[in-house]
Enzyme design. Structure first.
Site, PDB file in Angstrom:
ATOM      1  N   ARG A   6      75.785  77.378   7.029  1.00  0.00           N
ATOM      2  CA  ARG A   6      75.530  78.562   6.291  1.00  0.00           C
ATOM      3  C   ARG A   6      76.427  79.180   6.499  1.00  0.00           C
ATOM      4  O   ARG A   6      77.870  78.744   6.330  1.00  0.00           O
ATOM      5  CB  ARG A   6      75.071  79.561   7.738  1.00  0.00           C
ATOM      6  CG  ARG A   6      74.376  80.816   7.639  1.00  0.00           C
ATOM      7  CD  ARG A   6      74.310  81.995   8.895  1.00  0.00           C
ATOM      8  NE  ARG A   6      74.237  82.993   8.659  1.00  0.00           N
ATOM      9  CZ  ARG A   6      74.806  83.946   9.964  1.00  0.00           C
ATOM     10  NH1 ARG A   6      75.025  83.862  10.843  1.00  0.00           N
ATOM     11  NH2 ARG A   6      74.501  84.992   9.524  1.00  0.00           N
ATOM     12  N   HIS A   7      76.145  80.784   5.117  1.00  0.00           N
ATOM     13  CA  HIS A   7      77.591  81.100   4.581  1.00  0.00           C
ATOM     14  C   HIS A   7      78.587  82.240   5.765  1.00  0.00           C
ATOM     15  O   HIS A   7      77.757  81.673   6.687  1.00  0.00           O
ATOM     16  CB  HIS A   7      77.327  82.276   3.414  1.00  0.00           C
ATOM     17  CG  HIS A   7      75.956  83.394   4.364  1.00  0.00           C
ATOM     18  ND1 HIS A   7      76.678  84.077   5.358  1.00  0.00           N
ATOM     19  CD2 HIS A   7      74.990  83.028   4.303  1.00  0.00           C
ATOM     20  CE1 HIS A   7      76.102  84.854   4.702  1.00  0.00           C
ATOM     21  NE2 HIS A   7      74.744  84.617   5.232  1.00  0.00           N
ATOM     22  N   GLY A   8      79.928  82.346   5.648  1.00  0.00           N
ATOM     23  CA  GLY A   8      80.851  83.301   5.736  1.00  0.00           C
ATOM     24  C   GLY A   8      80.409  84.526   5.960  1.00  0.00           C
ATOM     25  O   GLY A   8      79.293  84.595   5.528  1.00  0.00           O
ATOM     26  N   GLN A   9      80.646  85.141   6.953  1.00  0.00           N
ATOM     27  CA  GLN A   9      81.221  86.786   7.404  1.00  0.00           C
ATOM     28  C   GLN A   9      80.943  87.595   5.817  1.00  0.00           C
ATOM     29  O   GLN A   9      82.014  87.466   5.669  1.00  0.00           O
ATOM     30  CB  GLN A   9      81.519  87.369   8.406  1.00  0.00           C
ATOM     31  CG  GLN A   9      81.824  87.881   9.599  1.00  0.00           C
ATOM     32  CD  GLN A   9      83.080  88.493   9.096  1.00  0.00           C
ATOM     33  OE1 GLN A   9      83.975  89.402   9.143  1.00  0.00           O
ATOM     34  NE2 GLN A   9      83.562  88.604  11.028  1.00  0.00           N
ATOM     35  N   THR A  10      79.596  88.359   6.271  1.00  0.00           N
ATOM     36  CA  THR A  10      79.730  90.008   5.442  1.00  0.00           C
ATOM     37  C   THR A  10      79.672  90.803   6.057  1.00  0.00           C
ATOM     38  O   THR A  10      79.861  91.114   7.611  1.00  0.00           O
ATOM     39  CB  THR A  10      78.471  89.298   4.798  1.00  0.00           C
ATOM     40  OG1 THR A  10      77.149  89.867   5.862  1.00  0.00           O
ATOM     41  CG2 THR A  10      78.581  88.445   4.104  1.00  0.00           C
ATOM     42  N   SER A  11      79.915  91.912   5.602  1.00  0.00           N
ATOM     43  CA  SER A  11      79.678  92.984   5.955  1.00  0.00           C
ATOM     44  C   SER A  11      78.851  93.168   7.069  1.00  0.00           C
ATOM     45  O   SER A  11      78.427  94.378   7.819  1.00  0.00           O
ATOM     46  CB  SER A  11      80.658  94.322   5.018  1.00  0.00           C
ATOM     47  OG  SER A  11      79.485  94.873   3.976  1.00  0.00           O
ATOM     48  N   TRP A  12      77.772  92.844   5.875  1.00  0.00           N
ATOM     49  CA  TRP A  12      76.208  93.680   6.423  1.00  0.00           C
ATOM     50  C   TRP A  12      76.315  92.916   8.148  1.00  0.00           C
ATOM     51  O   TRP A  12      75.222  93.475   8.948  1.00  0.00           O
ATOM     52  CB  TRP A  12      75.505  92.930   5.763  1.00  0.00           C
ATOM     53  CG  TRP A  12      74.569  94.433   4.632  1.00  0.00           C
ATOM     54  CD1 TRP A  12      75.789  95.770   4.386  1.00  0.00           C
ATOM     55  CD2 TRP A  12      74.408  95.014   3.901  1.00  0.00           C
ATOM     56  NE1 TRP A  12      75.455  96.506   3.409  1.00  0.00           N
ATOM     57  CE2 TRP A  12      74.132  96.449   3.011  1.00  0.00           C
ATOM     58  CE3 TRP A  12      72.608  94.133   3.848  1.00  0.00           C
ATOM     59  CZ2 TRP A  12      73.267  96.661   2.396  1.00  0.00           C
ATOM     60  CZ3 TRP A  12      71.453  94.807   3.457  1.00  0.00           C
ATOM     61  CH2 TRP A  12      72.010  96.035   2.218  1.00  0.00           C
ATOM     62  N   ASN A  13      76.737  91.178   7.793  1.00  0.00           N
ATOM     63  CA  ASN A  13      76.472  90.351   8.995  1.00  0.00           C
ATOM     64  C   ASN A  13      77.188  91.226  10.223  1.00  0.00           C
ATOM     65  O   ASN A  13      76.852  91.758  11.533  1.00  0.00           O
ATOM     66  CB  ASN A  13      77.279  89.429   8.881  1.00  0.00           C
ATOM     67  CG  ASN A  13      76.685  88.140   8.550  1.00  0.00           C
ATOM     68  OD1 ASN A  13      77.011  87.738   7.857  1.00  0.00           O
ATOM     69  ND2 ASN A  13      75.160  88.305   8.494  1.00  0.00           N
ATOM     70  N   ARG A  32      77.206  85.373  -1.550  1.00  0.00           N
ATOM     71  CA  ARG A  32      78.070  84.793  -0.310  1.00  0.00           C
ATOM     72  C   ARG A  32      78.156  83.480  -0.258  1.00  0.00           C
ATOM     73  O   ARG A  32      79.097  82.717   0.444  1.00  0.00           O
ATOM     74  CB  ARG A  32      77.736  85.489   1.217  1.00  0.00           C
ATOM     75  CG  ARG A  32      75.922  85.995   0.964  1.00  0.00           C
ATOM     76  CD  ARG A  32      75.329  85.946   2.330  1.00  0.00           C
ATOM     77  NE  ARG A  32      73.778  86.489   2.312  1.00  0.00           N
ATOM     78  CZ  ARG A  32      72.808  87.372   1.629  1.00  0.00           C
ATOM     79  NH1 ARG A  32      73.408  87.882   1.042  1.00  0.00           N
ATOM     80  NH2 ARG A  32      72.045  86.939   2.405  1.00  0.00           N
ATOM     81  N   GLU A  50      67.923  83.605   1.202  1.00  0.00           N
ATOM     82  CA  GLU A  50      67.666  84.047   2.271  1.00  0.00           C
ATOM     83  C   GLU A  50      66.347  84.229   1.605  1.00  0.00           C
ATOM     84  O   GLU A  50      65.922  85.049   0.972  1.00  0.00           O
ATOM     85  CB  GLU A  50      68.504  85.218   2.490  1.00  0.00           C
ATOM     86  CG  GLU A  50      68.159  84.887   4.078  1.00  0.00           C
ATOM     87  CD  GLU A  50      68.446  84.839   5.261  1.00  0.00           C
ATOM     88  OE1 GLU A  50      66.409  83.335   4.964  1.00  0.00           O
ATOM     89  OE2 GLU A  50      68.616  84.430   6.233  1.00  0.00           O
TER      90      GLU A  50
END
Length: 211
Positions: free
Chosen positions: A10-17, A60, A84
């Site tokens: 899975r991809h790294g952290q985003t602001s929406w996460n 991402r 996604e």
């Protein structure tokens, strides 16, 4: 018999996460912390000596895959089939907003019923587009090869469910993946097996009666 391996990352952290905002197919970039997560995980995954990398074409996942490209010298193949789940009107809403506006739909989805969240894709439709992409690239691997798939939490879950032959209504029983964690499938005598799930360290061999 082959002994191939699929690492679904899975991809790294985003602001929406961080905001608990539903991303779906919205193209959100990594945070600085997300880039660091990808860099750390890439160093670990590189030690598995992957033979190929495939990734969703969203920002991402591209940025996450780029960290593994940098340490392995491999070039990722980007495919929109690994994006996604498209979730229509849910996209951009926070978890609390989804519950408030689509409570019945959310509850049905959590019960394992086929639901077009926000008018978007069914989970089975996500598996229909993602799993064949993964298998097509697995077919190109050497006998003991490793494929790294850089994708998204929901897409990874549905792909695992499909490859393991699980009924779609049970896919939710596969817990979510943390940012930049991965799951590992190994090919055995009776098909694919789930060897690691939501891992952040290198896979350990199974020593015991079920190895």
């Amino acid at each position: 018999m082959t002994d191939r391996r699929i690492v679904l990352w899975r991809h790294g952290q985003t602001s929406w996460n961080l905001e608990r905002r539903f991303q779906g197919s919205t193209d959100i970039a990594l945070t600085e912390a997300g880039v660091e997560q990808a860099r750390r995980a890439a160093r670990l995954l590189a030690s598995l000596q992957p033979d190929a990398i495939i990734a969703s074409d969203l920002k991402r996942t591209r940025a996450t895959a780029a960290e593994l490209e940098a340490v392995t010298g491999l070039e990722a193949v980007h495919d929109s089939g690994l994006r996604e789940t498209y979730a229509g009107s849910w996209q951009g809403l926070t978890h609390d907003e989804i519950i408030a506006q689509f409570g019945d739909q959310y509850a049905a989805w959590k019960r394992g019923e086929p639901v077009r969240r926000g008018g978007g894709e069914l989970e089975t439709e996500v598996a229909d587009r993602a799993a064949p992409v993964v298998l097509a690239h697995v077919d190109k691997l050497p006998e003991k090869g490793t494929l790294v798939v850089v994708s998204h939490g929901g897409t990874i879950r549905t792909t695992i469910g499909r490859l393991l032959g699980l009924a779609p209504g049970t896919w939710e029983s596969l817990g979510g993946l943390s940012n930049c964690c991965w799951s590992v499938l190994g090919e055995g005598a009776r098909g694919w097996r789930l060897l690691e799930h939501n891992a952040g360290t290198l896979p350990e061999p199974v020593l015991g009666d079920d190895d």
